[in-house]
Design an enzyme around this catalytic site. Structure first.
Site, PDB file in Angstrom:
ATOM      1  CD1 TRP A  77      -7.469  11.481 -14.725  1.00  0.00           C
ATOM      2  CD2 TRP A  77      -6.885   9.336 -14.332  1.00  0.00           C
ATOM      3  NE1 TRP A  77      -7.009  11.256 -15.695  1.00  0.00           N
ATOM      4  CE2 TRP A  77      -6.485   9.996 -15.705  1.00  0.00           C
ATOM      5  CE3 TRP A  77      -6.246   8.043 -13.795  1.00  0.00           C
ATOM      6  CZ2 TRP A  77      -5.536   9.115 -16.395  1.00  0.00           C
ATOM      7  CZ3 TRP A  77      -5.700   7.338 -14.684  1.00  0.00           C
ATOM      8  CH2 TRP A  77      -5.315   7.902 -15.880  1.00  0.00           C
ATOM      9  N   GLY A 103     -16.049  11.884 -27.807  1.00  0.00           N
ATOM     10  CA  GLY A 103     -17.075  12.756 -27.853  1.00  0.00           C
ATOM     11  C   GLY A 103     -16.706  14.163 -28.267  1.00  0.00           C
ATOM     12  CG  ASN A 105     -16.934  19.106 -24.113  1.00  0.00           C
ATOM     13  OD1 ASN A 105     -17.074  19.570 -25.143  1.00  0.00           O
ATOM     14  ND2 ASN A 105     -17.484  18.500 -23.238  1.00  0.00           N
ATOM     15  CD  GLU A 145     -19.398  14.014 -31.293  1.00  0.00           C
ATOM     16  OE1 GLU A 145     -19.777  15.070 -31.301  1.00  0.00           O
ATOM     17  OE2 GLU A 145     -19.812  13.011 -30.247  1.00  0.00           O
ATOM     18  CE1 TYR A 146     -20.101  14.087 -35.664  1.00  0.00           C
ATOM     19  CE2 TYR A 146     -19.667  16.474 -35.960  1.00  0.00           C
ATOM     20  CZ  TYR A 146     -20.320  15.539 -35.446  1.00  0.00           C
ATOM     21  OH  TYR A 146     -21.580  15.915 -34.741  1.00  0.00           O
ATOM     22  CB  THR A 216     -31.105  11.696 -35.767  1.00  0.00           C
ATOM     23  OG1 THR A 216     -31.121  10.671 -34.932  1.00  0.00           O
ATOM     24  CG2 THR A 216     -30.458  10.984 -37.230  1.00  0.00           C
TER      25      THR A 216
END
Length: 493
Positions: A77, A103, A105, A145-146, A216
């Protein structure tokens, strides 16, 4: 000529043909926006990016609000970094940059809510185009995710397809109307079969995604009660049930099996390791009782260490072991155990990518490699990424390609014998002097058929053959044990 040898030569020919045609394997690298807040020498900003290191560079992460409008992350920001990030293309116009949204988090719930609402989806699509074009990105990377998991809903599986479809339709239309190159659309996707099956309609997604970035890594970590490798190429004999699929080779093969063409599979490689605290220093192998390990001094996350933290710690002592079954190293220093990748193991993984003709490699993350060259074992900056990249896209620098493993690299290892050998702390030039005055190339190791010397400009690189194979002097490659006459004792026997 046996079938394994035929496959070997076919693989080499296909690799040579690809390079001759001018095509490249993708080298997709993530840049984390929080890495600039790490203490020195781990501070990594856009100024530290090597513009020629990767073919695709992804900024992680942007986010979106409750209405689906894409916004900068709170870390961005005060000073939006998108402009500085994309200025690297001034030095390398061939570099493609993408903005990753989401992501770990950021979680799943916000994605689930947005993807389930047509108005919010449209806001997401529209703002993605405006932000990508305004800041000179070349595409969008979806890091949900996910779907279905972590508070999501069963409908996420269908809604993720709908979101990707609407994004691709909009990107195609925008390109047609503007005359610009269409924006890319990619996704970071899981390694777990359970997550894949629950949340991803793979054949449908394949219609709308340009490529899939396979995460992976994080197969094992401090959440386990025993030591396990962060990113094994093959399964350990200790892996059973679902864990038998927790490895790079199996995951890549499975994504292809369920509907992704090989050239769209970008195999994830890690420039970090997962650390454990051993319950007893007398039991320090794979599957030893352990708990979450220490944090790195710069990355400051329990059970997590960047490569530069690992190789720097090696300078204080400890031992490096190479697991011939999983084809990866681990490091033990007192009661600390770290499963990580070094230059050698990443070359082996890159060879697997080339042998099986996947689309390329993905790196998490550039700021975790030895970018500052602080380790005595590193011969250059970004040693891990460069070692793997040179296998896939040789540029005339160091010929760091290991001999190709015969046969189908997606097949299971031919032996379940666990072999652990002690090697140098990291792949690099040795002090043996073996390669002094020798022509560049591969040479047999007089002491063991299980390894070979890679000579380049007088430097000596000792490399292990993959499990079940030995170095064959007649072909200068690693071939199945049954095909090689070896006059030295085999350690793993």
């Amino acid at each position: 000529m046996d079938s394994a040898r035929i496959l070997l030569f076919i693989g080499l020919a296909m690799h040579a043909s690809l390079l001759a045609s001018g095509n490249q394997y993708k080298v997709v690298c993530y840049h984390s926006n929080w890495s600039r807040y790490r203490p020195s020498p781990g501070t990594f900003t856009e100024a530290n990016i090597d513009p020629f290191l990767c073919t695709h560079l992804i900024y992680a992460f942007g986010v979106f609000d409750d209405n689906g409008n894409i916004t900068p992350h709170e870390l961005d920001w005060e000073f939006p970094r998108y402009v500085a990030f994309n200025e690297v293309k001034l030095q390398n116009p061939n570099l493609k940059t993408l903005l990753a949204i989401g992501g770990w988090n950021f979680g799943s719930i916000a994605f689930s809510n947005m993807a389930n609402d047509p108005v919010k989806r449209k806001n997401f699509v529209d703002t993605s185009i405006s932000i990508l074009r305004d800041y000179n990105f070349d595409g969008l990377d979806l890091d949900w995710e996910y779907p279905v998991q972590r508070g999501g809903a069963a409908i996420d599986k269908d809604n993720f397809v709908t979101l990707c479809k609407e994004l691709m339709i909009a990107y195609t239309a925008e390109a047609d109307s503007s005359g610009k190159t269409r924006l890319l659309l990619t996704a970071a996707v899981p390694a777990s079969r359970a997550n894949i099956q629950a949340g991803y309609d793979v054949p449908e997604l394949n219609n709308y995604l340009d490529f899939f970035n396979l995460m992976t890594y994080d197969f094992h970590g401090g959440w386990d009660s025993t030591t396990g490798h962060n990113s094994p190429l093959y399964a350990s004999p200790y892996d059973s049930g679902d864990y038998a699929h927790f490895n790079v080779n199996d995951t890549a093969a499975y994504w292809h099996e369920v509907g992704v063409p090989k050239n769209k599979i970008i195999v994830g490689l890690a420039t970090y390791g997962r650390s454990f605290t051993l319950s007893s220093t007398s039991n320090f192998g794979v599957n030893a009782p352990a708990s979450t390990g220490p944090a790195g001094t710069q990355t400051r996350e329990a059970g997590f260490m960047s490569y530069y933290e690992i190789c720097n710690d090696m300078q204080t002592g400890g031992s490096v072991m190479f697991d011939d079954t999983m084809q990866v190293p681990y490091y033990v220093n007192g009661n600390v155990w770290v499963g990580y990748d070094d230059e050698n193991s990443l070359r082996i993984k890159a060879n697997m990518i080339a042998d099986y003709q996947y689309g390329g490699m993905m790196i998490w993350a550039i700021a975790l490699d030895d970018f500052n060259h602080i380790c005595s074992t590193s011969t250059r900056t970004f040693p891990l990424i460069k070692a793997a990249s040179e296998v896939l896209n040789p540029t005339g620098a160091a010929p760091s390609v290991d001999p190709v493993v015969p046969g189908d690299p997606t097949a299971a290892p031919t032996t379940t014998t666990t072999t652990t050998t002690t090697t140098a702390p990291a792949t690099g030039s040795s002090n043996t002097g073996f390669c002094a005055n020798r022509v560049d190339g591969f040479y047999a190791n007089p002491g063991s058929c299980e390894s070979f010397y890679n000579c380049y400009e007088g430097q000596t690189y000792l490399t292990n053959c993959p499990s079940g194979t030995l170095f064959d002097e007649s072909t200068n490659s690693c071939d199945w044990e049954i095909s090689v006459k070896c006059n030295t004792p085999l350690i793993r026997k």
